[in-house]
Design a protein around this motif. Structure first.
Motif, short mmCIF file in Angstrom:
data_model
loop_
_atom_site.label_atom_id
_atom_site.label_comp_id
_atom_site.label_asym_id
_atom_site.label_seq_id
_atom_site.Cartn_x
_atom_site.Cartn_y
_atom_site.Cartn_z
N ARG A 237 0.82 -0.98 0.14
CA ARG A 237 -0.21 0.02 0.15
C ARG A 237 0.78 1.36 -0.01
O ARG A 237 1.95 1.31 0.56
N VAL A 238 0.44 2.19 -0.56
CA VAL A 238 0.83 3.42 -0.59
C VAL A 238 1.57 4.17 0.64
O VAL A 238 2.62 4.62 0.67
N GLY A 239 0.83 3.77 1.63
CA GLY A 239 1.37 4.14 3.01
C GLY A 239 2.54 3.42 3.71
O GLY A 239 3.19 4.09 4.21
N GLU A 240 2.45 2.10 3.10
CA GLU A 240 3.45 1.34 3.82
C GLU A 240 4.63 1.51 3.04
O GLU A 240 5.65 1.55 3.57
N VAL A 241 4.84 2.01 1.55
CA VAL A 241 6.04 2.36 0.93
C VAL A 241 6.46 3.62 1.49
O VAL A 241 7.69 3.89 1.53
N LEU A 242 5.62 4.84 1.84
CA LEU A 242 6.08 5.94 2.08
C LEU A 242 6.56 5.88 3.70
O LEU A 242 7.72 6.64 3.89
N ALA A 243 6.23 4.96 4.68
CA ALA A 243 6.77 4.71 5.84
C ALA A 243 7.89 3.75 5.71
O ALA A 243 8.37 3.56 6.95
N LEU A 244 8.37 3.11 4.78
CA LEU A 244 9.37 2.23 4.54
C LEU A 244 10.52 2.72 5.19
O LEU A 244 11.16 3.69 4.56
N ARG A 245 11.34 2.02 6.02
CA ARG A 245 12.79 2.23 6.47
C ARG A 245 13.65 1.41 6.05
O ARG A 245 13.50 0.08 5.76
N TRP A 246 14.84 1.76 5.98
CA TRP A 246 15.91 0.91 5.72
C TRP A 246 16.11 -0.36 6.69
O TRP A 246 16.59 -1.45 6.26
N ALA A 247 15.67 -0.23 7.85
CA ALA A 247 15.91 -1.16 8.97
C ALA A 247 14.87 -2.27 8.63
O ALA A 247 15.15 -3.67 9.06
N SER A 248 13.86 -2.02 7.58
CA SER A 248 13.01 -3.26 7.33
C SER A 248 13.29 -3.98 5.99
O SER A 248 12.77 -4.98 5.65
N VAL A 249 14.53 -3.44 5.32
CA VAL A 249 14.64 -3.98 4.28
C VAL A 249 16.22 -5.05 4.53
O VAL A 249 16.98 -4.70 4.98
N THR A 261 3.08 -2.24 13.10
CA THR A 261 2.52 -0.77 13.42
C THR A 261 2.56 -0.25 12.31
O THR A 261 1.87 0.97 12.16
N ALA A 262 3.17 -0.79 11.06
CA ALA A 262 3.19 -0.03 9.66
C ALA A 262 2.33 -0.52 8.90
O ALA A 262 2.25 -0.08 7.60
N THR A 263 1.46 -1.46 8.96
CA THR A 263 0.59 -2.19 8.03
C THR A 263 -0.93 -1.77 8.61
O THR A 263 -0.95 -1.41 9.66
N LYS A 264 -1.83 -1.84 7.47
CA LYS A 264 -3.12 -1.25 7.77
C LYS A 264 -3.89 -2.46 8.33
O LYS A 264 -4.73 -1.98 9.38
N THR A 265 -3.51 -3.92 8.45
CA THR A 265 -4.07 -4.91 9.04
C THR A 265 -3.63 -4.97 10.68
O THR A 265 -3.93 -5.90 11.03
N LYS A 266 -2.36 -4.18 10.71
CA LYS A 266 -1.70 -4.46 12.05
C LYS A 266 -1.11 -5.79 12.51
O LYS A 266 -0.98 -6.43 13.43
N HIS A 267 -0.85 -6.56 10.96
CA HIS A 267 -0.20 -7.73 11.33
C HIS A 267 1.30 -7.67 10.61
O HIS A 267 1.40 -7.13 9.48
N GLU A 268 2.44 -8.15 11.14
CA GLU A 268 3.68 -7.89 10.53
C GLU A 268 3.77 -8.83 9.30
O GLU A 268 2.99 -10.06 9.24
N ARG A 269 4.35 -8.37 8.19
CA ARG A 269 4.16 -9.07 6.95
C ARG A 269 5.63 -8.97 6.32
O ARG A 269 6.35 -8.13 6.37
N SER A 270 5.72 -10.19 5.68
CA SER A 270 6.99 -10.33 4.97
C SER A 270 6.71 -10.23 3.14
O SER A 270 5.93 -10.86 2.79
N VAL A 271 7.49 -9.30 2.61
CA VAL A 271 7.45 -8.96 1.38
C VAL A 271 8.65 -9.69 0.59
O VAL A 271 9.75 -9.16 0.71
#
Length: 410
Positions: A237-249, A261-271
């Motif tokens: 989602r666009v909000g997830e990309v905007l909030a994306l941090r290098w620590a998540s990559v 905390t960064a997802t709409k569903t409030k569930h951690e997700r692996s892409v």
């Protein structure tokens, strides 16, 4: 029952005949007796909370646990609920019952579309042509349902339970077209437009005129191609990309881990980045130039208005097909589910896990949607047939298209 006397105008309630007034008095007497018995049994006493007060309290509390965009959506529906309550002279939320909820639903459905009044005060609106769309009606009904269930759990709506709320505010049937995804030719046009946008320069700036910079070397816009490509190939989602941090990559595992905390569903997700190896090269190149924790923005993340302005500019000035960020997410889902060589028989399951929705959604909305996906395409770039355009974007971002091709062949 509060033990306090209160005057009620029966004429205002529309009770003009002796029979109607007698029936109202009988019902009111029974209600008072039940309320008195409930209070004697230890149940919560009525609070006499008006709808306006309840709405204000709910939105204030929601601001601490919901996203600002969600609160704004809830406010639109609840403001209309408060308007209806004032028009019908609803005394307090304790008086809400199934017939009243059904009446509000009918009022909302029949309410005309609103239009902005030119030359009037800011935000002033007047009735327009037609009625509100079913999707907008259902959005507002969901907002009111959420508030009512919150008040129900607090014991503020004794005449309502979950079933009565669902029954009284039943959703309006709305057409459900298939997800509108971008075809390969449209994707090539989109990425071509992004390349032109990112390479566009001013004819001559003051610094260039003064000889401090080469003429025509100042970019007119901040490059948006990498943002478009990350959104398209991750399906985030666009909000997830905007909030994306290098620590998540995670470059070693080739994945992006989105915190709950960064997802709409409030569930951690692996892409997974294995299905789009171009993103690994792109993100490595972006990190070399990064000056902060955010992938897009550095020290501070880009704003939603910033990427929205870029999206509109791509279509208006650079020849991109019309698109939305949600449409890019739907495009990613479509090719993930329908590319047989990417996830094989588990395509719907793996795609659902990557995008953060249920397998049923993936199967119902995306399965069989794209029928011309190359059977041997093992990456999203190949399935979308945008490899050449991706190579150009990688080169523009300072990545190595050559190494990208080697990954594809492997």
């Amino acid at each position: 029952y509060t033990g306090q006397a209160r005057e009620v105008s029966l004429k205002r309630l529309g009770l003009t005949t002796a029979e109607a007034r007698r029936d109202w008095l009988i019902r009111k007497s029974r209600d008072l007796a039940q309320s008195k018995a409930a209070r004697a049994a230890g149940e919560m006493a009525p609070t006499e909370t008006t709808v306006t007060e309840a709405v204000a309290d709910y939105l204030a509390a929601a601001g601490h646990r919901l996203r600002p965009a969600t609160v704004l959506t809830y406010r639109e529906g609840l403001d209309l609920f408060a308007v209806w309550a004032a028009k019908t002279r609803l005394p307090c939320i304790e008086d809400l019952d199934l017939p009243r909820l059904a009446a509000f639903r009918e009022w909302l459905i029949a309410r005309p579309r609103q239009r902005v009044v030119k030359g009037a005060r800011r935000g002033e609106r007047a009735p327009g042509v037609g009625t509100i769309s079913p999707a907008s009606i259902n959005s507002r009904l969901r907002s009111v349902k959420a508030a009512l269930n919150h008040w129900r759990r607090l014991g503020l709506t004794p005449r309502l339970d979950r079933d009565k709320i669902a029954d009284g505010l039943a959703r309006v049937p709305e057409p459900r077209p298939r997800p509108d995804f971008l075809r390969p030719s449209e994707l090539r046009e989109l990425l071509g437009a992004a390349l032109r946008h990112d390479a566009d320069t001013f004819d001559e700036t003051r610094e260039e005129h003064a000889g401090r910079k080469p003429k025509g070397s100042t970019l007119r816009h901040e490059p948006v191609g990498p943002f478009v490509l990350v959104t398209l190939l991750t399906g985030c989602r666009v909000g997830e990309v905007l909030a994306l941090r290098w620590a998540s990559v995670d470059f070693d595992e080739q994945e992006i881990v989105l915190a709950a905390t960064a997802t709409k569903t409030k569930h951690e997700r692996s892409v997974s980045l294995e299905v789009a190896p171009a993103l690994v090269d792109l993100l490595r190149a972006l990190k070399l130039r990064s000056e902060g924790p955010y992938v897009f923005g550095g020290k501070r993340p880009w704003s939603r208005s910033r990427v929205e302005a870029a999206r509109k500019r791509l279509s208006r000035d650079y020849g991109s097909p019309s698109f939305t960020w949600q449409r890019l997410r739907q495009t990613c889902a479509t090719f993930l589910v329908n590319a047989p060589a990417i996830y094989g028989a588990a395509s719907a399951y793996r795609a659902a896990r990557q995008l953060g929705h249920s397998v049923a959604v993936a199967e119902r909305n995306y399965l069989g949607l794209a029928k011309s996906v190359p059977k041997d395409a093992t990456t999203l770039e190949a399935a979308m047939r945008i490899e050449s355009e991706v190579d150009e974007l990688l080169a523009a971002a300072g990545a190595s298209p050559k190494r990208q091709k080697e990954v594809r062949r492997a």
